[in-house]
Design a protein around this motif. Structure first.
Motif, PDB file in Angstrom:
ATOM      1  N   UNK B  27       0.818  -1.208   0.000  1.00  0.00           N
ATOM      2  CA  UNK B  27       0.000   0.000   0.000  1.00  0.00           C
ATOM      3  C   UNK B  27       0.853   1.261   0.000  1.00  0.00           C
ATOM      4  N   UNK B  28       2.178   1.074  -0.045  1.00  0.00           N
ATOM      5  CA  UNK B  28       3.055   2.235  -0.001  1.00  0.00           C
ATOM      6  C   UNK B  28       3.187   2.822   1.389  1.00  0.00           C
ATOM      7  N   UNK B  29       2.771   2.046   2.399  1.00  0.00           N
ATOM      8  CA  UNK B  29       2.867   2.532   3.779  1.00  0.00           C
ATOM      9  C   UNK B  29       4.320   2.573   4.239  1.00  0.00           C
ATOM     10  N   UNK B  30       4.653   3.592   5.040  1.00  0.00           N
ATOM     11  CA  UNK B  30       6.025   3.746   5.484  1.00  0.00           C
ATOM     12  C   UNK B  30       6.206   3.389   6.951  1.00  0.00           C
ATOM     13  N   UNK B  31       5.141   2.953   7.606  1.00  0.00           N
ATOM     14  CA  UNK B  31       5.231   2.494   8.992  1.00  0.00           C
ATOM     15  C   UNK B  31       4.697   1.075   9.083  1.00  0.00           C
ATOM     16  N   UNK B  32       5.442   0.225   9.780  1.00  0.00           N
ATOM     17  CA  UNK B  32       5.021  -1.154   9.981  1.00  0.00           C
ATOM     18  C   UNK B  32       5.244  -1.535  11.432  1.00  0.00           C
ATOM     19  N   UNK B  33       4.367  -2.429  11.922  1.00  0.00           N
ATOM     20  CA  UNK B  33       4.298  -2.722  13.347  1.00  0.00           C
ATOM     21  C   UNK B  33       4.231  -4.233  13.589  1.00  0.00           C
ATOM     22  N   UNK B  34       4.811  -4.649  14.683  1.00  0.00           N
ATOM     23  CA  UNK B  34       4.592  -5.998  15.201  1.00  0.00           C
ATOM     24  C   UNK B  34       3.857  -5.882  16.545  1.00  0.00           C
ATOM     25  N   UNK B  35       2.785  -6.693  16.656  1.00  0.00           N
ATOM     26  CA  UNK B  35       2.036  -6.808  17.905  1.00  0.00           C
ATOM     27  C   UNK B  35       2.025  -8.270  18.337  1.00  0.00           C
ATOM     28  N   UNK B  36       1.914  -8.465  19.649  1.00  0.00           N
ATOM     29  CA  UNK B  36       1.723  -9.798  20.211  1.00  0.00           C
ATOM     30  C   UNK B  36       0.361  -9.813  20.902  1.00  0.00           C
ATOM     31  N   UNK B  37      -0.426 -10.863  20.645  1.00  0.00           N
ATOM     32  CA  UNK B  37      -1.746 -10.940  21.265  1.00  0.00           C
ATOM     33  C   UNK B  37      -1.951 -12.302  21.910  1.00  0.00           C
ATOM     34  N   UNK B  38      -2.135 -12.296  23.218  1.00  0.00           N
ATOM     35  CA  UNK B  38      -2.479 -13.518  23.938  1.00  0.00           C
ATOM     36  C   UNK B  38      -3.998 -13.689  23.899  1.00  0.00           C
ATOM     37  N   UNK B  39      -4.440 -14.920  24.169  1.00  0.00           N
ATOM     38  CA  UNK B  39      -5.868 -15.232  24.069  1.00  0.00           C
ATOM     39  C   UNK B  39      -6.701 -14.324  24.975  1.00  0.00           C
ATOM     40  N   UNK B  40      -7.756 -13.796  24.423  1.00  0.00           N
ATOM     41  CA  UNK B  40      -8.728 -12.959  25.126  1.00  0.00           C
ATOM     42  C   UNK B  40      -8.119 -11.671  25.675  1.00  0.00           C
ATOM     43  N   UNK B  41      -6.996 -11.239  25.114  1.00  0.00           N
ATOM     44  CA  UNK B  41      -6.346  -9.995  25.517  1.00  0.00           C
ATOM     45  C   UNK B  41      -6.207  -9.094  24.305  1.00  0.00           C
ATOM     46  N   UNK B  42      -6.068  -7.791  24.511  1.00  0.00           N
ATOM     47  CA  UNK B  42      -5.844  -6.910  23.356  1.00  0.00           C
ATOM     48  C   UNK B  42      -4.419  -7.041  22.838  1.00  0.00           C
ATOM     49  N   UNK B  43      -4.177  -6.634  21.620  1.00  0.00           N
ATOM     50  CA  UNK B  43      -2.808  -6.662  21.079  1.00  0.00           C
ATOM     51  C   UNK B  43      -1.877  -5.757  21.880  1.00  0.00           C
ATOM     52  N   UNK B  44      -0.619  -6.200  22.019  1.00  0.00           N
ATOM     53  CA  UNK B  44       0.413  -5.404  22.691  1.00  0.00           C
ATOM     54  C   UNK B  44       1.488  -5.050  21.666  1.00  0.00           C
ATOM     55  N   UNK B  45       1.804  -3.778  21.590  1.00  0.00           N
ATOM     56  CA  UNK B  45       2.810  -3.325  20.638  1.00  0.00           C
ATOM     57  C   UNK B  45       4.176  -3.861  21.027  1.00  0.00           C
ATOM     58  N   UNK B  46       4.912  -4.366  20.005  1.00  0.00           N
ATOM     59  CA  UNK B  46       6.288  -4.843  20.241  1.00  0.00           C
ATOM     60  C   UNK B  46       7.284  -3.885  19.593  1.00  0.00           C
ATOM     61  N   UNK B  47       7.157  -3.690  18.281  1.00  0.00           N
ATOM     62  CA  UNK B  47       8.116  -2.889  17.515  1.00  0.00           C
ATOM     63  C   UNK B  47       7.380  -1.999  16.513  1.00  0.00           C
ATOM     64  N   UNK B  48       8.019  -0.862  16.206  1.00  0.00           N
ATOM     65  CA  UNK B  48       7.552   0.017  15.144  1.00  0.00           C
ATOM     66  C   UNK B  48       8.728   0.343  14.241  1.00  0.00           C
ATOM     67  N   UNK B  49       8.513   0.174  12.941  1.00  0.00           N
ATOM     68  CA  UNK B  49       9.480   0.617  11.944  1.00  0.00           C
ATOM     69  C   UNK B  49       8.880   1.797  11.195  1.00  0.00           C
ATOM     70  N   UNK B  50       9.674   2.836  11.057  1.00  0.00           N
ATOM     71  CA  UNK B  50       9.256   4.006  10.300  1.00  0.00           C
ATOM     72  C   UNK B  50      10.324   4.293   9.249  1.00  0.00           C
ATOM     73  N   UNK B  51       9.912   4.313   8.006  1.00  0.00           N
ATOM     74  CA  UNK B  51      10.869   4.496   6.892  1.00  0.00           C
ATOM     75  C   UNK B  51      12.037   3.521   7.027  1.00  0.00           C
TER      76      UNK B  51
END
Lengths: 113, 115
Positions: B27-51
């Motif tokens: 999509x030409x996006x310049x930010x990408x993210x990794x999240x970790x999600x345990x069962x029945x929990x919201x996603x937790x941010x791990x890493x952010x890449x920008x450009x």
């Protein structure tokens, strides 16, 4: 502390019925509020995104409302279908200039035939 | 096209294995993210890449090693994981990181089981 709380935790409704899910937040300063639908074991899919000035936003049978004064939002599902069974997550973005999302714990909806 | 793809869909690995998760968007996006999600929990941010540069590491253990080879690809290298690392790993992307208004698009996730 920035928090997003959702209620109820879980909900069972009959197919064809309507339901409303609630979201209260303390995130400040506020930028926008998003509702995501997440099927079990799948990634969240965006339903709506609302800014401070928007009171209501619809996406098909989904209608989200926002009251920025009371810091409350609701997601109304009309004429529920079996495929609506999923977790619905309320997510608030703070006005930080960055993508810093605060996730609610979600409402698990089960639509029963 | 608003699709973020992730491979594999499922991964089972032992604690001594080395494996990688892959994420791709066009999509030409310049930010990408990794999240970790345990069962029945919201996603937790791990890493952010920008450009293609690491902008955020949310104090993630070094057994998780992210990599952004180009603007469309994001990898997560796994080594010496623990059973408690078993979770759904979600990749997401947005037009940019330096804006609080852009929408984040999530991939379908990789279900990781560490034995």
């Amino acid at each position: 502390k920035n928090q997003v709380e959702q209620s109820p935790q879980s909900l069972i409704i009959l197919e064809g019925k309507n339901c409303t899910l609630q979201c209260n937040y303390t995130v400040s300063p506020f930028s926008n509020l998003r509702w995501y639908k997440q099927d079990t074991g799948r990634g969240p899919v965006s339903l709506t995104i609302m800014t401070f000035s928007e009171n209501t936003k619809s996406n098909g049978r989904y209608t989200a409302t926002l009251d920025a004064d009371t810091k409350q939002s609701s997601l109304h599902i009309t004429a529920s279908q079996l495929s609506d069974s999923a977790s619905y997550i309320c997510v608030v973005s703070a006005r930080t200039g960055f993508q810093k999302l605060v996730f609610g714990t979600g409402t698990r909806l089960l639509v029963s035939p | 096209d608003t699709e973020v793809t992730q491979t594999p869909k499922h991964l089972v690995m032992g604690m001594t294995n080395k494996k990688s998760l892959k994420c791709e968007q066009h999509m030409g996006h310049r930010a990408m993210y990794w999240y970790k999600q345990k069962a029945k929990k919201p996603p937790e941010l791990m890493f952010v890449y920008s450009y293609e540069k690491l902008s955020i590491n949310e104090s993630v253990p070094s057994r998780f090693s992210p990599e952004c080879p180009n603007s469309s690809l994001l990898n997560l290298h796994l080594h010496a994981l623990q059973p408690e690392d078993s979770a759904l790993y979600l990749c997401a992307s947005s037009q940019a990181y330096a804006s609080d208004s852009y929408e984040q698009y999530f991939g379908p996730g990789t279900r990781l089981t560490v034995t």
